[in-house]
Motif scaffolding. Structure first.
Motif, short mmCIF file in Angstrom:
data_model
loop_
_atom_site.label_atom_id
_atom_site.label_comp_id
_atom_site.label_asym_id
_atom_site.label_seq_id
_atom_site.Cartn_x
_atom_site.Cartn_y
_atom_site.Cartn_z
N PRO A 22 0.78 -1.24 0.00
CA PRO A 22 0.00 0.00 0.00
C PRO A 22 0.82 1.29 0.00
CG PRO A 22 -1.06 -1.60 1.40
CD PRO A 22 0.27 -2.19 1.00
N TYR A 23 1.91 1.33 0.74
CA TYR A 23 2.72 2.55 0.76
C TYR A 23 3.25 2.85 -0.64
CZ TYR A 23 6.39 5.91 1.70
OH TYR A 23 7.18 7.03 1.68
N GLU A 24 3.70 1.81 -1.32
CA GLU A 24 4.22 1.98 -2.68
C GLU A 24 3.11 2.43 -3.63
OE1 GLU A 24 6.80 -0.54 -5.99
OE2 GLU A 24 5.90 -1.60 -4.29
N LEU A 25 1.91 1.87 -3.44
CA LEU A 25 0.77 2.26 -4.27
C LEU A 25 0.46 3.75 -4.09
CD1 LEU A 25 -1.50 -0.83 -3.60
CD2 LEU A 25 -0.54 -0.18 -5.83
N GLY A 67 13.83 -4.20 9.57
CA GLY A 67 14.21 -3.59 10.84
C GLY A 67 13.02 -3.45 11.78
N ARG A 68 12.87 -2.25 12.34
CA ARG A 68 11.79 -2.00 13.29
C ARG A 68 10.50 -1.52 12.62
NH1 ARG A 68 14.40 0.92 18.51
NH2 ARG A 68 15.82 -0.75 19.06
N ARG A 69 10.53 -1.43 11.32
CA ARG A 69 9.33 -0.97 10.60
C ARG A 69 8.23 -2.00 10.72
NH1 ARG A 69 11.28 1.86 5.00
NH2 ARG A 69 12.45 3.51 6.00
N PRO A 70 6.98 -1.54 10.58
CA PRO A 70 5.86 -2.49 10.63
C PRO A 70 5.89 -3.43 9.42
CG PRO A 70 5.08 -0.20 10.48
CD PRO A 70 6.56 -0.17 10.44
N GLU A 71 5.19 -4.52 9.54
CA GLU A 71 5.11 -5.47 8.44
C GLU A 71 4.47 -4.80 7.23
OE1 GLU A 71 2.89 -8.85 9.78
OE2 GLU A 71 4.66 -9.81 10.61
#
Length: 196
Positions: A22-25, A67-71
Motif C-alpha cells: 500500500p505505501y508503494e501504491l 528492521g523496526r518498521r511495521p510489516e
C-alpha cells in the motif's frame, strides 16, 4: 457485487502492472498525479485495499519486515480483479455522467455580486488557471522524460483540456462583463453599499 470506485480502479491498475504494498501504491499515485484526480487519504487507501481483498479482486502474496518498521503486505491483482477492472473501465469510458463543479455553481450565482467585482475575480481565476495549466504541462513532460508511458498519462491530458476550456470560458465571461455585453444589477450588495 458493488461497483469498484475510482480509488479501487487506480489500485487495480497499479497492481495489474506488478505486485506492490500500500505505501508503494500511494507513492505511485502521487508520482503519476492520480492523487490530483482521486482523493486518497491513508485511511481510504487501506480501506480500499481491504475491500478489494474481501471481494477477491486482489490477494496478498508476501509479508515482509525491514528492521523496526511495521510489516508490509504486498498485494497482486487476481484474475477476477482483472475482469472486474476491465468491465468497470468499459462502463466508465462509455458513460456520460454530469460532473458538477464548484465553479459551475459559482457561475450560477454570478448575479449576487456587482459586475465589476465579478470581472476582477474572473481575472484572478484566469491568472491562476494559466499557472495551473503551465504546471500541468511541466508535470506531464517530466513524467514522459522519466519514461512513464503516455497511456498512463491520458488523465493528465484530460485535466489539461479541462483547464484550457475553463480558462477560455473564464476569459470570455470576463470580457463580456468588461465590454458591457453582460451586465446585471447585483442581487446582494455589500454591507456598506460599496463593491469589495
Amino acid at each position: 457485487m458493488k461497483p469498484v470506485n475510482l480509488l479501487g480502479m487506480a489500485l487495480l491498475r497499479l497492481l495489474a502492472e506488478r505486485p506492490q504494498h500500500p505505501y508503494e501504491l500511494r507513492q505511485r499515485m502521487r508520482d503519476e498525479g492520480l492523487d490530483r484526480m482521486i482523493k486518497v487519504t491513508h485511511g481510504a487507501l487501506y480501506y480500499s485495499v481491504e475491500s478489494l481483498v474481501k471481494a477477491e479482486l486482489i490477494a496478498p502474496v508476501e509479508v515482509s519486515r525491514q528492521g523496526r518498521r511495521p510489516e508490509r503486505t504486498v498485494y497482486e491483482i487476481t484474475d477476477a480483479g482483472r475482469e472486474v477492472a476491465g468491465d468497470r473501465l468499459r462502463e466508465l469510458l462509455s458513460t456520460v455522467a454530469p460532473e458538477p463543479t464548484t465553479y459551475g455553481a459559482a457561475l450560477a450565482f454570478l448575479s449576487l455580486v456587482p459586475p465589476t467585482d465579478a470581472a476582477r475575480r474572473l481575472e484572478l481565476r484566469a491568472v491562476l488557471l494559466e499557472g495551473e495549466l503551465a504546471a500541468a504541462g511541466t508535470r506531464h513532460d517530466a513524467l514522459i522524460e522519466q519514461g512513464v508511458p503516455p497511456v498512463a498519462l491520458v488523465e493528465m491530458r484530460h485535466h489539461q483540456a479541462h483547464l484550457r476550456a475553463d480558462l477560455e470560458l473564464t476569459r470570455s465571461i470576463r470580457d463580456d462583463i468588461r465590454s458591457g455585453r453582460m451586465s446585471w444589477e447585483p442581487v446582494l450588495g455589500s454591507a456598506d453599499g460599496s463593491e469589495r
